[in-house]
Enzyme design. Structure first.
Site, mmCIF file in Angstrom:
data_model
loop_
_atom_site.group_PDB
_atom_site.id
_atom_site.type_symbol
_atom_site.label_atom_id
_atom_site.label_comp_id
_atom_site.label_asym_id
_atom_site.label_seq_id
_atom_site.Cartn_x
_atom_site.Cartn_y
_atom_site.Cartn_z
ATOM 1 N N HIS A 102 -4.661 -5.294 23.808
ATOM 2 C CA HIS A 102 -4.051 -3.961 23.864
ATOM 3 C C HIS A 102 -2.878 -3.996 24.845
ATOM 4 O O HIS A 102 -3.089 -3.987 26.065
ATOM 5 C CB HIS A 102 -5.071 -2.916 24.307
ATOM 6 N N HIS A 112 -6.003 -8.347 16.798
ATOM 7 C CA HIS A 112 -7.415 -8.733 16.795
ATOM 8 C C HIS A 112 -7.558 -10.032 16.008
ATOM 9 O O HIS A 112 -6.898 -10.229 14.987
ATOM 10 C CB HIS A 112 -8.261 -7.643 16.133
ATOM 11 N N ASN A 114 -10.813 -13.067 15.072
ATOM 12 C CA ASN A 114 -12.214 -13.447 15.202
ATOM 13 C C ASN A 114 -12.449 -14.706 14.387
ATOM 14 O O ASN A 114 -11.982 -14.813 13.245
ATOM 15 C CB ASN A 114 -13.124 -12.310 14.711
ATOM 16 N N ARG A 116 -15.829 -17.249 13.557
ATOM 17 C CA ARG A 116 -17.267 -17.321 13.785
ATOM 18 C C ARG A 116 -17.937 -18.294 12.816
ATOM 19 O O ARG A 116 -17.415 -18.591 11.738
ATOM 20 C CB ARG A 116 -17.898 -15.938 13.630
ATOM 21 N N HIS A 181 -12.951 7.310 6.275
ATOM 22 C CA HIS A 181 -13.003 8.752 6.549
ATOM 23 C C HIS A 181 -11.629 9.327 6.890
ATOM 24 O O HIS A 181 -11.467 10.542 6.929
ATOM 25 C CB HIS A 181 -14.007 9.047 7.670
ATOM 26 N N GLY A 265 -27.405 -7.905 21.087
ATOM 27 C CA GLY A 265 -26.420 -8.628 21.875
ATOM 28 C C GLY A 265 -26.033 -7.909 23.153
ATOM 29 O O GLY A 265 -26.491 -6.799 23.448
ATOM 30 N N ARG A 266 -25.143 -8.532 23.896
ATOM 31 C CA ARG A 266 -24.717 -8.027 25.191
ATOM 32 C C ARG A 266 -23.666 -6.946 24.979
ATOM 33 O O ARG A 266 -22.538 -7.217 24.570
ATOM 34 C CB ARG A 266 -24.159 -9.174 26.029
#
Length: 308
Positions: A102, A112, A114, A116, A181, A265-266
């Site tokens: 940000h 962003h 990711n 995995r 939405h 998860g954390r």
């Protein structure tokens, strides 16, 4: 998704993910020149471990989070099995790196990424493994040249794996990062993929590494180009307003957020994606013909940016 009998090299994935995390942090620190990442290592017996790295209040980046985690559990959470009921009840091992940036300047987009890896196991059956991830861009003020540059980097990361890969993963990204939405796209997209195991493990892993490097090649030059652009309080306020859409998507739809919360998860690491400052305005409508209106009317519409 198909069953993948080949045994993946877990340690090599983990080693690369942590080195990629360090590479991203070094690159962002170098661009910022003021703030440094603070490292928070954590471990939970029987669940897993991770390393959350957060940079805040920098000269370029208001907040950046780069999180690595490696976790396991007795059963995949609903976020992972909703579209794959055949995996219900399997134990799992999951690891990945999540990146959210940000910036301070409204002319520098939020981004962003990711990457995995998940393996699901069941006694008496072959393990099922797959990679997932991608990267996307969320501008507050749009520039065609930035959109073209970003998507060219995404296309280049996919090009050696077949002409159909970039269009397929671009469409997947457009479909995924859609705020139902609001009837809005979250940003200008990029690439997104899941259930990736149609190639041998080594080829899948090579593709994922290329996506990580493609993310840096696509984002850092845009930061360099826009970081010194002058902006007003009104433009800053619009940035904070649009960040609200980012928050809405992450808390309502994002599968990674849901996977982390559902698997126990954390929480601090899972929610590091949220911006430090954000605002909502009731029924706000941009002034016709303004750059704010152009963001909504032109940039936040899926299109072929490279060939349009």
């Amino acid at each position: 998704m198909t069953k993948a009998a080949e045994s993946p090299n877990i340690s090599s994935i983990e080693q690369w993910l942590t080195s990629f995390q360090d590479n991203v942090c070094d690159s962002l620190e170098g661009r910022d020149g003021l703030a440094k990442f603070v490292e928070d290592k954590w471990e939970r017996t029987g669940f897993g471990f991770g390393r959350t790295k957060i940079m805040s209040q920098g000269s370029v980046f208001e907040q950046a989070g780069v999180n690595f985690s490696s976790v396991k559990g007795d059963a995949l959470p609903p976020a992972a099995t909703a579209k794959r009921p055949e995996l219900v009840g399997r134990s799992f091992r999951a690891m990945g790196v999540s990146i959210v940036v940000h910036p301070n300047n409204p002319y520098v987009p939020t981004t962003h990424a990711n990457l995995r890896f998940i393996r699901a196991d069941k006694d008496g059956e072959e393990p099922v493994w797959w990679f997932g991830g991608g990267f996307d861009l969320t501008p507050y003020y749009g520039f065609e040249e930035d959109a073209i540059f970003w998507h060219t980097a995404a296309r280049d990361a996919c090009s050696k794996y077949g002409e159909d890969i970039y269009p397929k993963f671009k469409q997947w990204c457009d479909d995924y990062f859609y705020i139902k939405h609001r009837n809005e796209q979250r940003g200008i997209g990029g690439i997104f993929f899941d259930d990736l195991n149609q190639w041998p493990f080594d080829k899948c892993f090579e593709f994922v590494r290329g996506v990580g490097l493609g993310f840096l090649k696509g984002y850092l030059p845009i930061v360099d180009l826009r970081r010194t652009t002058q902006y007003s309080d009104n433009e800053r306020e619009f940035q904070l307003y649009r960040r609200g859409r980012y928050v809405e998507f992450n808390l309502v739809y994002d599968r990674g957020t849901l996977f982390g919360l559902q698997s126990g998860g954390r929480t601090e690491s899972i929610l590091m994606s949220l911006p430090p400052l954000v605002r909502w305005s009731y029924s706000r409508v941009p002034e016709p013909g303004s750059e704010e209106a152009r963001l909504l009317d032109y940039f936040l519409k899926p299109k072929d940016w490279i060939n349009h």
